[in-house]
Design a protein around this motif. Structure first.
Motif, PDB file in Angstrom:
ATOM      1  N   GLU A  95     -36.619  19.361 -30.376  1.00 23.89           N
ATOM      2  CA  GLU A  95     -35.791  18.768 -29.328  1.00 23.89           C
ATOM      3  C   GLU A  95     -34.801  17.757 -29.895  1.00 23.89           C
ATOM      4  N   ILE A  96     -35.176  17.056 -30.962  1.00 20.96           N
ATOM      5  CA  ILE A  96     -34.235  16.150 -31.623  1.00 20.96           C
ATOM      6  C   ILE A  96     -33.049  16.950 -32.164  1.00 20.96           C
ATOM      7  N   VAL A  97     -33.336  18.076 -32.790  1.00 20.43           N
ATOM      8  CA  VAL A  97     -32.266  18.907 -33.343  1.00 20.43           C
ATOM      9  C   VAL A  97     -31.381  19.439 -32.220  1.00 20.43           C
ATOM     10  N   TYR A  98     -31.987  19.947 -31.154  1.00 20.70           N
ATOM     11  CA  TYR A  98     -31.203  20.465 -30.036  1.00 20.70           C
ATOM     12  C   TYR A  98     -30.369  19.359 -29.398  1.00 20.70           C
ATOM     13  N   GLN A  99     -30.944  18.173 -29.264  1.00 20.92           N
ATOM     14  CA  GLN A  99     -30.242  17.052 -28.643  1.00 20.92           C
ATOM     15  C   GLN A  99     -28.992  16.674 -29.437  1.00 20.92           C
ATOM     16  N   ALA A 100     -28.998  16.974 -30.724  1.00 20.62           N
ATOM     17  CA  ALA A 100     -27.844  16.628 -31.559  1.00 20.62           C
ATOM     18  C   ALA A 100     -26.629  17.505 -31.284  1.00 20.62           C
ATOM     19  N   VAL A 101     -26.830  18.697 -30.752  1.00 24.24           N
ATOM     20  CA  VAL A 101     -25.725  19.647 -30.618  1.00 24.24           C
ATOM     21  C   VAL A 101     -24.557  19.082 -29.821  1.00 24.24           C
ATOM     22  N   PRO A 102     -24.756  18.533 -28.608  1.00 24.69           N
ATOM     23  CA  PRO A 102     -23.599  18.058 -27.850  1.00 24.69           C
ATOM     24  C   PRO A 102     -22.947  16.806 -28.429  1.00 24.69           C
ATOM     25  N   TYR A 103     -23.589  16.142 -29.354  1.00 19.90           N
ATOM     26  CA  TYR A 103     -23.029  14.903 -29.907  1.00 19.90           C
ATOM     27  C   TYR A 103     -22.506  15.077 -31.321  1.00 19.90           C
ATOM     28  N   VAL A 104     -23.191  15.842 -32.129  1.00 18.19           N
ATOM     29  CA  VAL A 104     -22.774  16.043 -33.514  1.00 18.19           C
ATOM     30  C   VAL A 104     -21.934  17.307 -33.655  1.00 18.19           C
ATOM     31  N   GLY A 105     -22.207  18.299 -32.826  1.00 22.56           N
ATOM     32  CA  GLY A 105     -21.479  19.557 -32.873  1.00 22.56           C
ATOM     33  C   GLY A 105     -22.304  20.669 -33.497  1.00 22.56           C
TER      34      GLY A 105
END
Length: 252
Positions: A87-97
């Motif tokens: 979930e940490i990795v998925y959560q990064a998608v909208p912010y990190v790209g």
């Protein structure tokens, strides 16, 4: 040599591990370990598992894949669950790209395979294509207030789709997932934004959002403190300045 406290904290994360750099750069490792795993921790009350979560988020934001994989192993060692890590990795998608996160998704799967953790993990999504917009708006209103509603109402016609994306994708696809609660997701988002740099308006917005979900100023100071060894002083002091701007100190 690392002092006793630093060594104990290091051993908790990396039992029976001897760093390659300990052999090639022992002076550096002693300096880093004593600072990151003792002195810094004296000034933060963040518990170990949460410290590992925000560190992983920070390393994704800074594109530090090798250190991420090492700290991922440490996170598993101290009890962070595979679902929380994904979930940490998925959560990064909208912010990190997505382009930057793909390598970390594959790196996570590599470590999971080494540790005998089967993938895919149990699904955590709570929305459907039909419900993601409405559920995303509900989540936004709970966490950040009327910001996206205002964008939907007032943005020029050729820009309204960005507000829609914030609702159905950023919040509807990701924040609504199980595995992490609102308070943790907001700390992760704050960690990623301050680690990337160059996103000061968004940092300020998510300082307010953290406050809205129950993360007080001291909690954010604790996060900044434990990230300092990884993100450096310029981004640390910028984060602290923005925090003081949004939530001024009441005591000197």
């Amino acid at each position: 040599m690392p002092n006793k406290t630093a060594q104990q904290n290091h051993d908790e994360m990396f039992p029976n591990h001897v760093s390659t750099l300990k052999k090639t750069d022992p002076e550096f490792i002693d300096i880093f370990d004593n600072f990151a795993f003792d002195e810094v921790l004296q000034h933060s009350q963040i518990e170990t598992k949460l410290r590992m979560k925000v560190t992983l988020a920070s390393l994704i934001a800074m594109q530090c894949l090798n250190e991420y994989k090492a700290m991922l192993t440490a996170a598993l060692n101290v009890g962070v669950t595979p679902i929380e890590i994904k979930e940490i990795v998925y959560q990064a998608v909208p912010y990190v790209g997505l382009g930057k996160v793909f390598d970390f998704l594959n790196g996570t799967n590599d470590i999971f395979e080494e540790k005998g953790i089967s993938v895919p993990l149990e699904p955590q999504s709570t929305t459907t294509p039909d419900s993601r917009m409405d559920e995303g708006l509900k989540t936004i209103r709970r966490i950040v207030g009327s910001t996206v509603d205002d964008m939907l109402d007032n943005a020029p016609k050729n820009q309204k789709h960005f507000a829609t994306f914030l609702a159905d994708n950023c919040f509807g696809d990701f924040y609504t997932r199980n595995g992490l609660d609102d308070k943790t997701r907001e700390l992760l988002t704050f960690s990623m934004l301050v680690s990337m740099g160059g996103a000061d308006p968004q940092v300020k917005g998510h300082i307010a959002a953290n406050h809205n979900v129950g993360n007080d100023k001291q909690s954010l100071i604790d996060v900044i403190t434990v990230l300092l060894p990884f993100i450096g002083y310029p981004r640390t002091l910028t984060a602290l300045s923005l925090l003081n701007e949004v939530i001024p100190e009441t005591e000197k």
